[in-house]
Design a protein around this motif. Structure first.
Motif, PDB file in Angstrom:
ATOM      1  N   ARG A   1      -3.311   4.753  -1.431  1.00 30.37           N
ATOM      2  CA  ARG A   1      -4.589   4.105  -1.096  1.00 30.37           C
ATOM      3  C   ARG A   1      -4.868   2.857  -1.920  1.00 30.37           C
ATOM      4  N   HIS A   2      -4.142   2.702  -3.043  1.00 29.73           N
ATOM      5  CA  HIS A   2      -4.333   1.515  -3.881  1.00 29.73           C
ATOM      6  C   HIS A   2      -3.576   0.305  -3.348  1.00 29.73           C
TER       7      HIS A   2
ATOM      8  N   GLU B   1      -3.414  -4.919   3.970  1.00 24.64           N
ATOM      9  CA  GLU B   1      -2.475  -5.557   4.890  1.00 24.64           C
ATOM     10  C   GLU B   1      -1.145  -4.821   4.904  1.00 24.64           C
ATOM     11  N   ARG B   2      -0.697  -4.380   3.725  1.00 25.42           N
ATOM     12  CA  ARG B   2       0.557  -3.634   3.621  1.00 25.42           C
ATOM     13  C   ARG B   2       0.450  -2.304   4.359  1.00 25.42           C
TER      14      ARG B   2
ATOM     15  N   ASP C   1       1.353   0.180  11.722  1.00 27.31           N
ATOM     16  CA  ASP C   1       1.777  -0.473  12.961  1.00 27.31           C
ATOM     17  C   ASP C   1       3.244  -0.160  13.253  1.00 27.31           C
ATOM     18  N   GLY C   2       4.053  -0.175  12.208  1.00 25.18           N
ATOM     19  CA  GLY C   2       5.465   0.126  12.388  1.00 25.18           C
ATOM     20  C   GLY C   2       5.699   1.555  12.851  1.00 25.18           C
ATOM     21  N   LEU C   3       4.940   2.485  12.305  1.00 25.96           N
ATOM     22  CA  LEU C   3       5.064   3.892  12.718  1.00 25.96           C
ATOM     23  C   LEU C   3       4.591   4.081  14.157  1.00 25.96           C
ATOM     24  N   ARG C   4       3.562   3.326  14.544  1.00 26.47           N
ATOM     25  CA  ARG C   4       3.090   3.407  15.936  1.00 26.47           C
ATOM     26  C   ARG C   4       4.150   2.850  16.892  1.00 26.47           C
ATOM     27  N   GLU C   5       4.756   1.753  16.519  1.00 27.79           N
ATOM     28  CA  GLU C   5       5.769   1.148  17.376  1.00 27.79           C
ATOM     29  C   GLU C   5       6.946   2.096  17.590  1.00 27.79           C
TER      30      GLU C   5
ATOM     31  N   GLU D   1      -3.981   6.622   5.221  1.00 27.21           N
ATOM     32  CA  GLU D   1      -4.051   5.537   4.245  1.00 27.21           C
ATOM     33  C   GLU D   1      -4.924   5.897   3.047  1.00 27.21           C
ATOM     34  N   SER D   2      -5.732   6.962   3.170  1.00 32.63           N
ATOM     35  CA  SER D   2      -6.589   7.390   2.058  1.00 32.63           C
ATOM     36  C   SER D   2      -5.851   8.273   1.057  1.00 32.63           C
TER      37      SER D   2
END
Length: 275
Positions: free
Chosen positions: A198-199, A203-204, A210-214, A192-193
């Motif tokens: 990163r901008h 929440e996005r 979360d979607g990639l983890r799922e 995310e950095s």
């Protein structure tokens, strides 16, 4: 030819990057009246598509978050015609390449031959399904060898990018997700950095992770799983495969000659960071 496509990407990309890293293009676009870097970026890159709405540019560029394109298109064209932005981008980019290379290399027979062979490849690929490439193909090819080399390298970059988008769509990887996978491939953690995302609102980014983890592409720590790494490699391999058709226009001898002529050009640009 897949290996050829990857090698040509490595050789041509530093030529294209002057548009985004060097000063001359930004100065040309600012002098034209574009208020910010991103106004100039969106207006000049999208200009070959014509005065299309933001939704079309967003779809073609693919990698930008919702709403980012609309902050610049079509407002960037309201007082500055797309044709003027295209001309400024070409003029500034060619000036950057010439400055970095120096007159001796920029005026060399080797560069002229590299420009000719790159143009031959760039103007002989099918345009079907290649929106950005087709837009670039609609523009006149410059007569100046340095400008022609930049223009044709950029045509091939857009051709490759169109194929990359197709590979991402096929793998069900969205634009922001693609940036996360690229960041992990480059060893950036947390992904995310990464500067390209990163901008974005936290929440996005959290929803993307979360979607990639799922899907099992990243683990709980936000790093590649084996499946994620394999997915990224598969996308890159397909991108190379889809980028190969332009080079069918060149004979094996011409391909060898093109590589040999581009190597000193690329080495000089890489040493300068294309800026």
């Amino acid at each position: 030819m897949t290996r050829t496509a990857r090698r040509m990407f490595e050789l041509l990309e530093p030529i294209c990057l002057v548009t985004y890293f060097a000063d001359e293009c930004n100065e040309e676009l600012a002098a034209l009246g574009h208020r910010t870097y991103w106004d100039g970026y969106f207006a000049s890159r999208a200009a070959p598509l014509g005065r299309v709405p933001a939704q079309v540019v967003h779809a073609a560029f693919y990698s930008f978050a919702d709403g980012e394109v609309a902050r610049h298109i079509p407002s960037a064209w309201e007082t500055i015609p797309p044709e003027a932005s295209v001309a400024s981008r070409e003029r500034g980019s060619a000036a950057s390449v010439r400055r970095i290379l120096g007159d001796e290399l920029a005026d060399s027979p080797g560069l002229v031959r590299a420009a000719d062979l790159t143009t031959k490849a760039a103007t002989n690929a099918p345009t079907e399904g290649r929106v950005m490439y087709a837009g670039m193909r609609s523009l006149p090819v410059p007569s100046d060898p340095v400008a022609r080399l930049w223009h044709s390298a950029t045509m091939l970059r857009e051709h490759r990018a169109d194929g990359h988008v197709a590979a991402l769509v096929g793998a069900r990887i969205g634009g922001t997700e693609a940036h996360v996978l690229s960041a992990l491939e480059m060893g950036i953690h947390p992904p995310e950095s990464f500067g390209r995302i990163r901008h974005l609102p936290k929440e996005r980014l959290a929803a993307v992770m979360d979607g990639l983890r799922e899907r099992g592409l990243v683990d709980t720590d936000g790093r590649f799983t084996d499946v994620g790494r394999e997915t990224k490699q598969r996308i890159e391999a397909l991108t190379d495969e889809l980028a190969a058709p332009p080079y069918d226009a060149l004979s094996p001898a011409e391909l060898d000659e093109l590589v040999a002529e581009l190597e000193p050009i690329t080495t000089t640009l890489v040493a300068a960071g294309s800026q």
